[in-house]
Design an enzyme around this catalytic site. Sequence first.
Site, short mmCIF file in Angstrom:
data_model
loop_
_atom_site.label_atom_id
_atom_site.label_comp_id
_atom_site.label_asym_id
_atom_site.label_seq_id
_atom_site.Cartn_x
_atom_site.Cartn_y
_atom_site.Cartn_z
N TYR A 83 -0.86 7.48 3.14
CA TYR A 83 -0.30 6.64 4.19
C TYR A 83 1.21 6.78 4.07
O TYR A 83 1.86 7.41 3.38
CB TYR A 83 -0.96 5.31 4.27
CG TYR A 83 -2.49 5.44 4.35
CD1 TYR A 83 -3.01 5.68 5.83
CD2 TYR A 83 -3.21 5.06 3.53
CE1 TYR A 83 -3.89 5.43 6.22
CE2 TYR A 83 -4.66 5.03 3.82
CZ TYR A 83 -5.07 5.34 5.12
OH TYR A 83 -6.33 5.46 5.06
N HIS B 69 0.89 -0.99 -0.03
CA HIS B 69 0.05 0.07 -0.08
C HIS B 69 0.90 1.30 0.18
O HIS B 69 1.47 1.66 0.89
CB HIS B 69 -0.81 0.01 1.21
CG HIS B 69 -2.11 1.03 1.06
ND1 HIS B 69 -2.18 2.07 0.33
CD2 HIS B 69 -3.17 0.95 1.99
CE1 HIS B 69 -3.42 2.77 0.60
NE2 HIS B 69 -4.00 2.21 1.58
N HIS C 228 -2.82 7.01 -0.97
CA HIS C 228 -3.81 7.61 -0.01
C HIS C 228 -3.20 8.48 0.97
O HIS C 228 -4.06 8.46 1.88
CB HIS C 228 -4.81 6.53 0.40
CG HIS C 228 -5.35 5.88 -0.91
ND1 HIS C 228 -6.16 4.48 -0.65
CD2 HIS C 228 -5.46 6.07 -2.18
CE1 HIS C 228 -6.65 4.30 -1.87
NE2 HIS C 228 -6.21 5.12 -2.76
#
Length: 375
Positions: free
Chosen positions: A184, A179, A182
Amino acid sequence: MTDSASPATRAADILSRPIALNGLTVPNRIAMAPMTRQFSPGGVPGEDVRSYYARRAAAGVGLIITEGTYVGHESAGDSDRVPRFHGEEQLAGWERVAADVHAVGGTIVPQLWHIGMVRTAGSPPFADAPAVGPSGIAADGTEGAGRAMTQGDLDDVVGAYAQAAKDAERIGFDGIEVHGAHGYLLDQFLWEGTNRRTDGYGGDLVARTKFAAEIVAAIRGNVSADFPVIFRYSQWKQQAYDARLAETPQELAAILEPLTAAGVDAFHASTRRYWTGEFDGSDLNLAGWTKKLTGKPTLTVGSVGLDGDFIRAFAGEGSRTKGIDDLLDRMEREEFDMVAVGRALLQDPLWAEKVLAGRFDELAPYDAAALKTLS
């Protein structure tokens, strides 16, 4: 493909084709997008999580990408109900999830996650852990909510991702997704708005990819050569919808090239609306540009099957169903290789089955309130 093909035949022909992601053959072009649900008390995925994923795999989803799972670093998360990808009990739960998905013919990868500066001080699962990020700066520019990562911190997080990937292969998963989107942790390094470092991890576009590339390389060195590594990234941040990593294709190439060289096998390009062109003068979306620039397989995502973007939907406005003719046109042109479906699939576990069979009239509109009763 002929113009006379029926919608059902066209959807089946385009979406039912297998695709290879490194050594993994996914049976069709439909993926389940990762969606945080907080249904794993103690970070352990239980029987309900197993049935949740297996039900969608049994109904035709070729690749399940799990909700974000915290890697083994105490600052990685801020909820004790979000699953973790470390710990004996947690990994045992995930092993059963993977087995159940395989039993119905699906493939599955965990999304490995560290939230970085999004963490709120004092939150579980490790209340004493600080929020950490490239510069200790939140996405809105707030200082003092956490601290800048030391080299020791960076090394620990790289090791946590590499160990999680090794564990994923050991317990039977088909690959992993990192990931990097977004707002993060990894995205905090990629974006100049949160990365103000003056060492080798900050500065220009290429320098800001160093941390993410090190994580990918460490993962690549800790798993089999044919084990797929997917990297999810975005221009937008949950705290800044209009933020951009790259303003031009050339800038995007500067970001993607180090990640490709480090060992990414496929990119998952997250947008709010898949049908929006990424740069002026072209209707290619972010996944399309990513494929063009890297030559790697790409997954598109962003309000698939819905007439509006997810920000409005999560605000409770709801969405009508949207046709997928444009999506099929783009896939037929090979703009991108797979489509990840989020809320439409959360709403309707049989979404893939219905679309592949041309039963479009059975698709239900997204209803955020109704999701409380769905599994």
